[in-house]
Design a protein around this motif. Structure first.
Motif, short mmCIF file in Angstrom:
data_model
loop_
_atom_site.label_atom_id
_atom_site.label_comp_id
_atom_site.label_asym_id
_atom_site.label_seq_id
_atom_site.Cartn_x
_atom_site.Cartn_y
_atom_site.Cartn_z
N MET A 132 0.82 -1.20 0.00
CA MET A 132 0.00 0.00 0.00
C MET A 132 0.86 1.26 0.00
O MET A 132 0.54 2.25 -0.67
CB MET A 132 -0.94 0.00 1.21
N GLN A 133 1.95 1.22 0.75
CA GLN A 133 2.85 2.38 0.79
C GLN A 133 3.46 2.64 -0.59
O GLN A 133 3.56 3.79 -1.03
CB GLN A 133 3.95 2.14 1.82
N GLU A 134 3.84 1.56 -1.26
CA GLU A 134 4.41 1.70 -2.61
C GLU A 134 3.39 2.29 -3.58
O GLU A 134 3.72 3.18 -4.37
CB GLU A 134 4.89 0.33 -3.11
N LEU A 135 2.15 1.78 -3.51
CA LEU A 135 1.10 2.31 -4.38
C LEU A 135 0.80 3.77 -4.06
O LEU A 135 0.61 4.60 -4.95
CB LEU A 135 -0.18 1.48 -4.21
N PHE A 136 0.76 4.08 -2.75
CA PHE A 136 0.48 5.44 -2.32
C PHE A 136 1.54 6.40 -2.87
O PHE A 136 1.21 7.44 -3.45
CB PHE A 136 0.44 5.50 -0.80
N GLU A 137 2.80 6.04 -2.69
CA GLU A 137 3.89 6.91 -3.14
C GLU A 137 3.92 7.02 -4.66
O GLU A 137 4.25 8.07 -5.21
CB GLU A 137 5.22 6.37 -2.62
N LYS A 138 3.54 5.95 -5.33
CA LYS A 138 3.52 5.97 -6.80
C LYS A 138 2.50 6.97 -7.32
O LYS A 138 2.75 7.68 -8.30
CB LYS A 138 3.20 4.57 -7.33
N HIS A 139 1.34 7.03 -6.66
CA HIS A 139 0.27 7.91 -7.14
C HIS A 139 0.31 9.30 -6.52
O HIS A 139 -0.48 10.16 -6.92
CB HIS A 139 -1.09 7.25 -6.89
N ASP A 140 1.20 9.50 -5.57
CA ASP A 140 1.43 10.85 -5.03
C ASP A 140 2.34 11.58 -6.01
O ASP A 140 3.55 11.69 -5.81
CB ASP A 140 2.06 10.74 -3.64
N ASP A 186 2.97 14.64 -6.92
CA ASP A 186 3.79 15.79 -6.55
C ASP A 186 4.64 15.53 -5.30
O ASP A 186 5.32 16.42 -4.80
CB ASP A 186 2.93 17.04 -6.34
N HIS A 187 4.58 14.29 -4.79
CA HIS A 187 5.42 13.85 -3.67
C HIS A 187 5.30 14.76 -2.45
O HIS A 187 6.29 15.05 -1.77
CB HIS A 187 6.89 13.77 -4.12
N ASP A 188 4.06 15.17 -2.16
CA ASP A 188 3.85 16.02 -0.99
C ASP A 188 3.32 15.22 0.20
O ASP A 188 3.01 15.78 1.25
CB ASP A 188 2.89 17.16 -1.31
N GLY A 189 3.21 13.89 0.04
CA GLY A 189 2.74 13.05 1.13
C GLY A 189 1.23 12.93 1.22
O GLY A 189 0.71 12.37 2.19
N TYR A 190 0.52 13.43 0.21
CA TYR A 190 -0.94 13.40 0.21
C TYR A 190 -1.46 12.96 -1.16
O TYR A 190 -0.80 13.17 -2.18
CB TYR A 190 -1.52 14.78 0.53
N LEU A 191 -2.66 12.37 -1.15
CA LEU A 191 -3.35 12.05 -2.39
C LEU A 191 -4.51 13.02 -2.57
O LEU A 191 -5.34 13.18 -1.68
CB LEU A 191 -3.90 10.62 -2.37
N THR A 192 -4.55 13.65 -3.73
CA THR A 192 -5.70 14.48 -4.09
C THR A 192 -6.82 13.54 -4.58
O THR A 192 -6.57 12.35 -4.81
CB THR A 192 -5.32 15.46 -5.21
N PRO A 193 -8.04 14.04 -4.76
CA PRO A 193 -9.11 13.17 -5.27
C PRO A 193 -8.76 12.48 -6.59
O PRO A 193 -9.06 11.30 -6.76
CB PRO A 193 -10.29 14.14 -5.43
N SER A 194 -8.12 13.20 -7.50
CA SER A 194 -7.76 12.58 -8.79
C SER A 194 -6.68 11.53 -8.60
O SER A 194 -6.70 10.47 -9.25
CB SER A 194 -7.29 13.65 -9.78
#
Length: 204
Positions: free
Chosen positions: A158-166, A168-176
């Motif tokens: 999950m961490q890998e997927l999260f970082e992949k889709h972040d 702008d690498h700001d530690g957050y996921l936007t809705p898109s």
């Protein structure tokens, strides 16, 4: 007397089975598929009552996806008995395997509809539920807070997927970004991602 229910659907040699698949018998397909459809019908009935009582938005947001899921399950069971695929159990889930299973698919004309009807509302609901501070974005901590008993391997995945889709690498996921995260977390293109022909013709 021979059974009227085919045991395996499509020809086994034509299907890309996952190593963890267990082929279902015809009786299992009828029993499990029927139970799932019946349960969904009950939920649909409850949502219809909500709709009649004026809860229009929530009943539609939940009812339409559930209806599509119910139709998909019924269609998959029919495909099994028509010999167009084989129903299997994988990690407790009932799945239809076909010769295209696990392989990368091209875009379907239904993709925009499914994204609008299912994925976009699902993304909004997940964001609303998990975004505890209400800033319109999702941190990895907020994401994990909603998950119970996560193993180390699941955490890392999950961490890998999260970082992949972040992006702008700001530690957050936007809705898109969250929408793309959800799409990939449900990706089943495992045959394209594994090296070697690790499935066998007999499904073992």
């Amino acid at each position: 007397m021979p059974s009227l229910l085919p045991e395996t659907g499509a020809k086994m040699a034509d299907i890309n089975f996952h190593p963890d698949d267990r082929v279902m018998s015809g009786i299992e397909v009828v029993k499990n598929g029927g139970t799932m459809v019946l349960a969904l019908l009950i939920f649909e009935g409850m949502l219809y009552v909500m709709y009649m009582e004026g809860e229009v938005i929530m009943s539609l947001l939940c009812g339409i996806p559930l209806g599509l899921i119910m139709i998909a399950i019924a269609c998959q069971c029919v495909m099994h008995f028509l010999g167009l695929g084989t129903m299997v159990i994988n990690e407790g889930s009932m799945i239809l395997r076909t010769p295209r299973s696990g392989k990368k698919r091209g875009k379907s004309f239904l993709d925009p509809l499914l994204e609008r009807v299912i994925l976009s509302p699902m993304t909004r609901l997940i964001m609303r539920d998990m975004d505890k501070d209400g800033d319109g974005r999702l941190s990895f901590k907020e994401f994990l807070d909603e998950m119970d008993d996560v193993s180390k391997s699941e955490y890392l995945e999950m961490q890998e997927l999260f970082e992949k889709h972040d992006k702008d690498h700001d530690g957050y996921l936007t809705p898109s970004e969250l929408k793309e995260f959800i799409k990939e977390s449900g990706d089943d293109n495992w045959a394209e991602k594994k090296e070697g022909n690790w499935w066998s013709d007999d499904g073992n």
